[in-house]
Design a protein around this motif. Structure first.
Motif, PDB file in Angstrom:
ATOM      1  N   ASN A 101       0.820  -1.215   0.000  1.00 27.05           N
ATOM      2  CA  ASN A 101       0.000   0.000   0.000  1.00 27.05           C
ATOM      3  C   ASN A 101       0.854   1.264   0.000  1.00 27.05           C
ATOM      4  O   ASN A 101       0.510   2.250  -0.650  1.00 27.05           O
ATOM      5  CB  ASN A 101      -0.980  -0.007   1.184  1.00 27.05           C
ATOM      6  N   GLU A 102       1.989   1.210   0.708  1.00 32.40           N
ATOM      7  CA  GLU A 102       2.925   2.354   0.680  1.00 32.40           C
ATOM      8  C   GLU A 102       3.360   2.662  -0.745  1.00 32.40           C
ATOM      9  O   GLU A 102       3.616   3.802  -1.107  1.00 32.40           O
ATOM     10  CB  GLU A 102       4.214   1.982   1.430  1.00 32.40           C
ATOM     11  N   LEU A 103       3.459   1.596  -1.555  1.00 28.38           N
ATOM     12  CA  LEU A 103       3.905   1.752  -2.941  1.00 28.38           C
ATOM     13  C   LEU A 103       2.724   1.905  -3.905  1.00 28.38           C
ATOM     14  O   LEU A 103       2.870   1.763  -5.110  1.00 28.38           O
ATOM     15  CB  LEU A 103       4.740   0.532  -3.348  1.00 28.38           C
ATOM     16  N   SER A 104       1.532   2.144  -3.333  1.00 29.09           N
ATOM     17  CA  SER A 104       0.293   2.266  -4.118  1.00 29.09           C
ATOM     18  C   SER A 104      -0.013   1.022  -4.944  1.00 29.09           C
ATOM     19  O   SER A 104      -0.549   1.117  -6.059  1.00 29.09           O
ATOM     20  CB  SER A 104       0.343   3.498  -5.036  1.00 29.09           C
ATOM     21  N   LEU A 105       0.328  -0.149  -4.387  1.00 34.97           N
ATOM     22  CA  LEU A 105      -0.005  -1.413  -5.044  1.00 34.97           C
ATOM     23  C   LEU A 105      -1.188  -2.024  -4.293  1.00 34.97           C
ATOM     24  O   LEU A 105      -1.204  -2.017  -3.062  1.00 34.97           O
ATOM     25  CB  LEU A 105       1.181  -2.375  -4.962  1.00 34.97           C
ATOM     26  N   LYS A 106      -2.143  -2.566  -5.057  1.00 32.40           N
ATOM     27  CA  LYS A 106      -3.295  -3.194  -4.404  1.00 32.40           C
ATOM     28  C   LYS A 106      -2.918  -4.589  -3.918  1.00 32.40           C
ATOM     29  O   LYS A 106      -2.348  -5.376  -4.688  1.00 32.40           O
ATOM     30  CB  LYS A 106      -4.466  -3.303  -5.392  1.00 32.40           C
ATOM     31  N   CYS A 107      -3.233  -4.863  -2.664  1.00 33.61           N
ATOM     32  CA  CYS A 107      -2.870  -6.154  -2.095  1.00 33.61           C
ATOM     33  C   CYS A 107      -4.024  -6.654  -1.238  1.00 33.61           C
ATOM     34  O   CYS A 107      -4.431  -5.981  -0.288  1.00 33.61           O
ATOM     35  CB  CYS A 107      -1.603  -5.981  -1.250  1.00 33.61           C
ATOM     36  N   PHE A 108      -4.554  -7.802  -1.592  1.00 34.09           N
ATOM     37  CA  PHE A 108      -5.693  -8.345  -0.837  1.00 34.09           C
ATOM     38  C   PHE A 108      -5.188  -9.215   0.306  1.00 34.09           C
ATOM     39  O   PHE A 108      -4.624 -10.283   0.102  1.00 34.09           O
ATOM     40  CB  PHE A 108      -6.609  -9.153  -1.765  1.00 34.09           C
ATOM     41  N   GLY A 109      -5.406  -8.732   1.518  1.00 36.02           N
ATOM     42  CA  GLY A 109      -4.934  -9.411   2.728  1.00 36.02           C
ATOM     43  C   GLY A 109      -4.825  -8.348   3.800  1.00 36.02           C
ATOM     44  O   GLY A 109      -4.564  -7.180   3.488  1.00 36.02           O
ATOM     45  N   PRO A 110      -5.034  -8.707   5.077  1.00 35.28           N
ATOM     46  CA  PRO A 110      -5.042  -7.702   6.129  1.00 35.28           C
ATOM     47  C   PRO A 110      -3.675  -7.086   6.406  1.00 35.28           C
ATOM     48  O   PRO A 110      -2.642  -7.677   6.088  1.00 35.28           O
ATOM     49  CB  PRO A 110      -5.536  -8.476   7.356  1.00 35.28           C
ATOM     50  N   SER A 111      -3.705  -5.903   7.022  1.00 40.59           N
ATOM     51  CA  SER A 111      -2.477  -5.215   7.428  1.00 40.59           C
ATOM     52  C   SER A 111      -1.792  -6.021   8.531  1.00 40.59           C
ATOM     53  O   SER A 111      -2.387  -6.917   9.136  1.00 40.59           O
ATOM     54  CB  SER A 111      -2.841  -3.846   7.980  1.00 40.59           C
ATOM     55  N   LYS A 112      -0.545  -5.663   8.789  1.00 36.75           N
ATOM     56  CA  LYS A 112       0.242  -6.325   9.830  1.00 36.75           C
ATOM     57  C   LYS A 112      -0.479  -6.289  11.185  1.00 36.75           C
ATOM     58  O   LYS A 112      -0.555  -7.296  11.898  1.00 36.75           O
ATOM     59  CB  LYS A 112       1.593  -5.608   9.938  1.00 36.75           C
ATOM     60  N   GLY A 113      -1.044  -5.134  11.510  1.00 29.23           N
ATOM     61  CA  GLY A 113      -1.738  -4.996  12.794  1.00 29.23           C
ATOM     62  C   GLY A 113      -2.919  -5.946  12.890  1.00 29.23           C
ATOM     63  O   GLY A 113      -3.091  -6.669  13.883  1.00 29.23           O
ATOM     64  N   ALA A 114      -3.745  -5.976  11.834  1.00 28.16           N
ATOM     65  CA  ALA A 114      -4.945  -6.810  11.865  1.00 28.16           C
ATOM     66  C   ALA A 114      -4.597  -8.297  11.793  1.00 28.16           C
ATOM     67  O   ALA A 114      -5.310  -9.135  12.338  1.00 28.16           O
ATOM     68  CB  ALA A 114      -5.865  -6.419  10.717  1.00 28.16           C
ATOM     69  N   ALA A 115      -3.485  -8.612  11.131  1.00 29.27           N
ATOM     70  CA  ALA A 115      -3.083 -10.020  10.986  1.00 29.27           C
ATOM     71  C   ALA A 115      -2.605 -10.627  12.302  1.00 29.27           C
ATOM     72  O   ALA A 115      -2.407 -11.844  12.396  1.00 29.27           O
ATOM     73  CB  ALA A 115      -1.991 -10.152   9.914  1.00 29.27           C
ATOM     74  N   GLN A 116      -2.458  -9.795  13.331  1.00 28.20           N
ATOM     75  CA  GLN A 116      -2.114 -10.340  14.650  1.00 28.20           C
ATOM     76  C   GLN A 116      -3.187 -11.285  15.177  1.00 28.20           C
ATOM     77  O   GLN A 116      -2.935 -12.065  16.084  1.00 28.20           O
ATOM     78  CB  GLN A 116      -1.950  -9.207  15.664  1.00 28.20           C
ATOM     79  N   LEU A 117      -4.384 -11.185  14.618  1.00 27.61           N
ATOM     80  CA  LEU A 117      -5.438 -12.128  15.009  1.00 27.61           C
ATOM     81  C   LEU A 117      -4.946 -13.555  14.809  1.00 27.61           C
ATOM     82  O   LEU A 117      -5.339 -14.456  15.527  1.00 27.61           O
ATOM     83  CB  LEU A 117      -6.683 -11.922  14.144  1.00 27.61           C
ATOM     84  N   GLU A 118      -4.093 -13.755  13.802  1.00 27.29           N
ATOM     85  CA  GLU A 118      -3.479 -15.069  13.623  1.00 27.29           C
ATOM     86  C   GLU A 118      -2.068 -15.110  14.187  1.00 27.29           C
ATOM     87  O   GLU A 118      -1.624 -16.135  14.701  1.00 27.29           O
ATOM     88  CB  GLU A 118      -3.440 -15.472  12.134  1.00 27.29           C
TER      89      GLU A 118
END
Ligand code: AMP
Ligand code: GLY
Length: 427
Positions: A85-102
């Protein structure tokens, strides 16, 4: 669209195969992919490992990738989406913060507690002494879990205090899971039947997939150590309309609301593993921030809606409420693994006679590679023979018939995938 799928397993073969059938998709790259994705006409393997976030980002920039879909949890937990996202690329999958759920069982359990979402009673420890005292107080059976990512091996169901102590020592003292086991969660043992429930979301709108169920235990009758999953089927008969609604109301919506409240944007697949007891009460066992493997294989076999378009819509925050279209048949996948998995096993064994793809049969590859033109085993879980049938039993028969044609020494598989669903059908 040009799409990049990140990962090397059966899940990524199934996802990229479905994505490549979308009318809006022109090219699909898989990084690094496997022997199965290499053999697909519509897919191109790229030699970049799934954990090489900078390598993947450079590839996506250079090749003007429109959409990246991430299969495994590691890159998500390590922030691939934030970087893209920093590079303005679309990426389907949660952010690092949200991925802490796993990524952290402690984070997940505290999150559930904070938002009143049902889960097993638990406590977290980094002291061996305190952990053992807790186990002695609570008694057995009891469940010991490494806090961090342990490739599906961090959970022990202890039936005796000795087993519990051993698991605590292995994690906190011997460090068999490395840093992932510096902290442990100890939780109440739950009885019941497990089901997986997977949704996709852009953070606001949520679309459920068909239900599924996997078999995590290595041996028939759900005995032996836990694995990543030895087979799966969809739909899971235990998830009837009533349970489906209950999962959405008691678990999925409160989780997404809780994430928003805590300031996390969750765009991606969300997988809830649940225990359903005899009275239909639900408790969350785990969250995964990605699609399940091998659940993806039977689910993609049944999915008729355009998964590439949906992922793209979610990345653009314009997912709309909709009911996905499904093949009404049942799907079932049987995993063929290397003998020795989930422990030590050999690689590089020749595999021949894989049945041709049909409208009701597809052999998805996981740990395979092509070596001098020959297909060879290259991992623990190697193939997932997936078929569609009018009943779970018919899908099961077709999958095992196809499996029996495959020639590969030193393979291993469970002979009873789907047995609970078949028994339910017969009732
Ligand atoms: P997890 O990675 O936390 O989902 O755990 C892996 C597997 O261990 C689950 O799919 C269940 O089969 C089993 N398991 C985990 N937690 C419990 C529990 N509290 N009670 C019973 N079985 C559990
Ligand atoms: N099959 C279980 C998982 O993907 O975590």
């Amino acid at each position: 669209m040009k799409v990049l799928v990140v990962g090397a397993g059966g899940r990524e073969h199934a996802l990229s195969w479905r994505i490549s059938q979308s009318p809006i998709v022109k090219e699909v790259y898989v990084a690094p992919g496997n022997g199965g994705t290499e053999l697909e006409n519509l897919l191109t393997n790229v030699e970049i490992q799934a954990d090489d976030i900078e390598g993947l980002a450079s590839f996506a920039l250079e090749n003007e990738i429109d959409l990246t879909v991430v299969g495994p949890e590691d890159p998500l937990v390590n922030g691939i989406t934030d970087r893209f996202n920093e590079l303005s690329l679309k990426c389907f999958g949660p952010s690092k913060g949200a991925a802490q759920l796993e990524g952290s069982k402690e984070f997940m359990k505290d999150f559930l507690k904070r938002h009143n979402i049902p889960t097993a009673e638990y406590s977290t420890f980094d002291s061996t002494k305190k952990a053992i005292e807790y186990v002695e107080e609570k008694g057995c059976p009891i469940v010991i879990k490494a806090d961090g990512l342990a490739a599906g091996k961090g959970v022990t169901i202890a039936h005796t205090i000795e087993e519990a102590k051993e698991a605590i020592n292995q994690s906190l003292e011997t460090k068999v899971f490395g840093e992932a086991g510096n902290r442990i969660v100890i939780e109440e043992f739950l009885d019941g039947e497990e089901a997986s429930f997977i949704v996709m979301t852009d953070g606001a709108v949520v679309i459920p997939f068909a239900s599924s169920q996997d078999h995590k235990a290595l041996e028939d009758n759900d005995k032996g150590p836990n694995t990543g999953g030895m087979g799966a089927y969809s739909p899971a008969p235990i998830v009837d309309d009533y349970i489906h609604e209950k999962i959405m109301e008691e678990i999925i919506h409160p989780t997404l609301k809780g994430l928003r409240k805590d300031g996390y944007k969750y765009c991606g697949f969300l997988y809830a593993g649940m225990m359903i007891d005899k009275s239909g009460q639900l408790k969350v066992l785990e969250f995964n921030c990605r699609f399940g493997d091998p659940e993806t294989q039977p689910i993609m076999m049944r999915l008729k809606s355009d998964i590439a378009d949906l992922c793209n819509q979610a990345c653009e925050d314009r997912l709309s409420e909709q009911t996905l279209e499904w093949d009404q048949r049942k799907a079932l996948g049987v995993v063929m693994a290397s003998k020795g998995y989930p422990y030590e096993y050999e690689k590089g064994k020749n595999i021949t006679n894989i049945p041709q793809e049909r409208s009701d049969l597809k052999v998805f590859h996981a740990g395979t590679k092509i070596e001098s033109g020959t297909l060879q085993s290259n991992g623990g879980r190697v193939l997932c023979i997936t078929s569609l049938g009018s009943s779970v039993e018919s899908a099961q028969n077709k999958a095992y018939d196809a499996l029996s044609e495959i020639e590969w020494d030193d393979s291993f598989y469970r002979k009873d995938i789907g047995y609970r669903a078949v028994a339910r059908e017969k009732k």
